[in-house]
Design an enzyme around this catalytic site. Structure first.
Site, short mmCIF file in Angstrom:
data_model
loop_
_atom_site.label_atom_id
_atom_site.label_comp_id
_atom_site.label_asym_id
_atom_site.label_seq_id
_atom_site.Cartn_x
_atom_site.Cartn_y
_atom_site.Cartn_z
N TYR A 228 0.86 -1.20 0.00
CA TYR A 228 0.00 0.00 0.00
C TYR A 228 0.89 1.24 0.00
CZ TYR A 228 -2.96 3.70 1.95
OH TYR A 228 -3.61 4.90 2.17
N LYS B 55 1.45 4.05 -2.84
CA LYS B 55 1.01 5.43 -2.57
C LYS B 55 2.17 6.38 -2.89
CE LYS B 55 -2.59 6.68 -0.97
NZ LYS B 55 -3.86 7.00 -1.69
N1 LIG Z 1 -8.51 5.63 5.88
C1 LIG Z 1 -7.38 6.22 6.27
O1 LIG Z 1 -7.03 6.25 7.46
C2 LIG Z 1 -6.52 6.88 5.25
C3 LIG Z 1 -6.84 6.85 3.90
N2 LIG Z 1 -6.04 7.51 3.00
C4 LIG Z 1 -6.40 7.53 1.57
O2 LIG Z 1 -7.70 8.10 1.46
C5 LIG Z 1 -8.36 7.60 0.30
C6 LIG Z 1 -9.76 7.19 0.66
O3 LIG Z 1 -9.71 6.19 1.65
P1 LIG Z 1 -11.03 5.55 2.24
O4 LIG Z 1 -12.18 6.44 1.96
O5 LIG Z 1 -10.72 5.14 3.63
O6 LIG Z 1 -11.15 4.22 1.35
P2 LIG Z 1 -12.45 3.43 0.88
O7 LIG Z 1 -12.01 2.02 0.60
O8 LIG Z 1 -13.57 3.62 1.81
O9 LIG Z 1 -12.83 4.16 -0.49
C7 LIG Z 1 -12.14 3.97 -1.68
C8 LIG Z 1 -13.13 3.73 -2.80
O10 LIG Z 1 -12.42 3.55 -4.04
C9 LIG Z 1 -12.99 2.44 -4.71
N3 LIG Z 1 -12.10 1.83 -5.68
C10 LIG Z 1 -11.11 0.92 -5.45
N4 LIG Z 1 -10.57 0.53 -6.61
C11 LIG Z 1 -11.19 1.22 -7.60
C12 LIG Z 1 -11.07 1.23 -9.02
N5 LIG Z 1 -10.19 0.44 -9.66
N6 LIG Z 1 -11.87 2.05 -9.73
C13 LIG Z 1 -12.78 2.84 -9.10
N7 LIG Z 1 -12.94 2.86 -7.76
C14 LIG Z 1 -12.16 2.05 -7.01
C15 LIG Z 1 -13.33 1.50 -3.56
O11 LIG Z 1 -14.18 0.44 -3.97
P3 LIG Z 1 -13.97 -1.02 -3.26
O12 LIG Z 1 -14.25 -0.81 -1.82
O13 LIG Z 1 -14.94 -1.90 -3.95
O14 LIG Z 1 -12.54 -1.41 -3.50
C16 LIG Z 1 -13.97 2.47 -2.59
O15 LIG Z 1 -15.32 2.70 -2.89
C17 LIG Z 1 -7.48 6.49 -0.24
O16 LIG Z 1 -6.71 6.98 -1.31
C18 LIG Z 1 -6.53 6.15 0.92
O17 LIG Z 1 -5.28 5.71 0.43
C19 LIG Z 1 -4.96 8.22 3.40
C20 LIG Z 1 -4.61 8.29 4.71
C21 LIG Z 1 -5.35 7.61 5.74
C1 LIG Z 2 -2.79 -3.00 16.13
C2 LIG Z 2 -4.12 -2.43 16.47
C3 LIG Z 2 -4.35 -2.18 17.89
C4 LIG Z 2 -5.00 -2.18 15.49
C5 LIG Z 2 -6.37 -1.57 15.59
C6 LIG Z 2 -6.55 -0.30 14.86
C7 LIG Z 2 -6.06 -0.31 13.42
C8 LIG Z 2 -7.05 -1.07 12.56
C9 LIG Z 2 -5.88 1.15 12.91
C10 LIG Z 2 -5.01 1.98 13.85
C11 LIG Z 2 -4.23 2.95 12.99
C12 LIG Z 2 -4.89 2.85 11.64
C13 LIG Z 2 -4.23 3.39 10.41
C14 LIG Z 2 -4.52 2.85 9.17
C15 LIG Z 2 -5.42 1.66 9.04
C16 LIG Z 2 -6.15 1.26 10.34
C17 LIG Z 2 -5.23 1.35 11.54
C18 LIG Z 2 -4.02 0.46 11.37
C19 LIG Z 2 -3.84 3.35 7.90
C20 LIG Z 2 -2.75 2.33 7.57
C21 LIG Z 2 -4.81 3.46 6.73
C22 LIG Z 2 -4.15 3.96 5.48
C23 LIG Z 2 -3.17 5.04 5.64
O1 LIG Z 2 -2.88 5.74 4.69
C24 LIG Z 2 -2.48 5.22 6.92
C25 LIG Z 2 -3.29 4.78 8.11
C26 LIG Z 2 -2.52 4.92 9.40
C27 LIG Z 2 -3.35 4.58 10.60
#
Ligand SMILES: NC(=O)C1=CN([C@@H]2O[C@H](COP(=O)(O)OP(=O)(O)OC[C@H]3O[C@@H](n4cnc5c(N)ncnc54)[C@H](OP(=O)(O)O)[C@@H]3O)[C@@H](O)[C@H]2O)C=CC1
Ligand SMILES: CC(C)=CCC[C@@H](C)[C@H]1CC[C@H]2C3=C(CC[C@]12C)[C@@]1(C)CCC(=O)C[C@@H]1CC3
Length: 350
Positions: A143, A147
């Site tokens: 991932y 990214k």
């Molecule tokens: N959540 C976090 O803590 C963090 C997230 N990010 C970034 O934020 C962004 C959004 O994350 P988040 O909202 O949590 O993710 P989600 O999985 O909730 O949303 C992503 C969406 O993109 C869709 N998708 C995946 N592949 C494709 C494709 N080939 N074509 C079109 N759509 C696609 C997914 O569908 P499907 O579920 O079916 O795959 C989903 O609906 C991501 O870029 C992630 O890397 C950055 C930092 C932290």
């Molecule tokens: C080991 C443990 C106690 C896990 C429970 C919580 C985790 C599921 C989250 C805690 C920090 C989160 C996190 C992400 C995913 C979910 C956690 C690991 C990311 C890796 C998601 C994608 C990103 O870009 C960075 C995030 C950092 C924090």
């Protein structure tokens, strides 16, 4: 200078996901005309035009990009999966396809949702600034690896004719998330959340989704020729770093699960996670094993990782609009159905 965006057409790629849905709602409130592109459909809204397709396919993307003023790219495969091929295909090749198709169609603005994890390789980061932190040279998972490639491709595409910016959120939480809270709750139900990895004093950023959305919209409003944000990356956080385990405790106890209490040594768990990952890889031709503790998860739970959002404040006037307390309250309220509360369980049964 921020421009008024009333009636401007935008496309949210990944708009059916967690962040995407919140972003769409805020854009609509601000008067944008909103289109969504996603591989799946998760909600309906008569104000939004939906395009279902794969961002890796030009023929799927092209119709959705016609006449668009700004594209928000927040699609990604689930970060905690370990599917190398899919990450490369969607995050890297797919993002290059978005850039190319935008340029062909004449879209001028692209806001990428990157991640602060592009600079994280398991070692502590304290108040990390964009200009001081190089990309991770040894990313902990595919991932992160993809990214990094994605962000580099988007920022390199910035030109006098195509303006790009990368938003790097960290630890997004909030209603509708299918990751942080549901995974933590699932672990708590299995008795795996009794433990604290390390001394429990590692400080991290968790960012309420409303602030991440705010950062994206400011970026789009400021993305114009000559703007200081063009071709740059911005950390967007709550600017309230907190002990990882205090945050987890607040979430879990807010949903009536017990707080983690038993300390386990960080290094031991990290080594175990590396071994489990290796065994899973060795056995992968025969059987799929998904270890619940990966080196990335152990590192995230046991080291410092918090970032400065000063550059976003300077260049686009960013400051969080939700406090951590407000974010936690809204989040806990929205996940009551996952709670451990006896009353909730009785209501579910009857
Ligand atoms: N959540 C976090 O803590 C963090 C997230 N990010 C970034 O934020 C962004 C959004 O994350 P988040 O909202 O949590 O993710 P989600 O999985 O909730 O949303 C992503 C969406 O993109 C869709 N998708 C995946 N592949 C494709 C494709 N080939 N074509 C079109 N759509 C696609 C997914 O569908 P499907 O579920 O079916 O795959 C989903 O609906 C991501 O870029 C992630 O890397 C950055 C930092 C932290
Ligand atoms: C080991 C443990 C106690 C896990 C429970 C919580 C985790 C599921 C989250 C805690 C920090 C989160 C996190 C992400 C995913 C979910 C956690 C690991 C990311 C890796 C998601 C994608 C990103 O870009 C960075 C995030 C950092 C924090």
């Amino acid at each position: 200078m921020a421009a008024s965006m009333k009636g401007r057409k935008c496309l949210v790629i990944g708009g059916c996901g967690f962040l995407g849905q919140h972003l769409c709602e805020a854009l609509l409130e601000k008067g944008w005309s909103v289109q969504v592109f996603d591989i799946r459909s998760t909600f309906e809204d008569s104000r939004i035009k939906f395009f279902i397709g794969d961002l890796c396919k030009k023929e799927d993307l092209k119709p959705a990009l016609e006449g668009v003023y700004c594209v928000f790219h927040c699609a990604s495969p689930a970060p905690l999966s370990n599917n190398k091929t899919l990450f490369y295909k969607v995050n890297y090749e797919g993002t290059k396809n978005i850039i190319k198709t935008c340029q062909e169609v004449g879209v001028k603005r692209l806001v990428l949702t990157s991640s602060a994890s592009v600079v994280y390789e398991g070692k502590g980061i304290r108040n990390g600034k964009e200009e001081e932190l190089p990309y991770a040279s040894k990313p902990l998972d595919y991932y992160t690896e993809t990214k990094i490639l994605q962000e580099k491709a988007v920022l390199a595409a910035n030109s006098d004719d195509f303006y790009t910016v990368a938003i790097r959120p960290h630890g997004i939480f909030g209603p509708k998330d299918l990751q942080l809270v549901p995974i933590a709750v699932d672990m708590a139900k299995k008795g795996k959340m009794k433990y604290i990895i390390g001394d429990g004093k590692n400080v991290v950023d968790f960012t309420y989704v409303g602030n991440v959305v705010h950062g994206h919209i400011l970026a789009a409003e400021n993305l114009n020729l000559g703007s200081p944000i063009c071709g740059k990356a911005y950390h967007i956080t709550n600017a309230e770093p907190i002990f990882f385990w205090t945050f987890m405790t607040r979430l879990l106890t807010g949903l009536d699960y017990p707080a983690p209490r038993i300390h386990l040594p960080y290094t031991l768990l990290y080594i175990l996670a590396v071994i489990m990952q290796f065994v899973a890889w060795l056995l992968s031709p025969f059987i799929t094993i998904t270890p619940s503790l990966t080196p990335m998860k152990v590192a995230l739970a046991g080291t410092d990782h918090f970032y400065s959002s000063e550059r976003a404040k300077q260049d686009m006037g960013y400051k969080p609009i939700y406090t951590l307390d407000q974010g936690l309250k809204l989040t806990i309220e929205s996940y009551r159905h996952l709670g451990n509360n006896i009353i909730t369980k009785v209501i579910k049964i009857t």
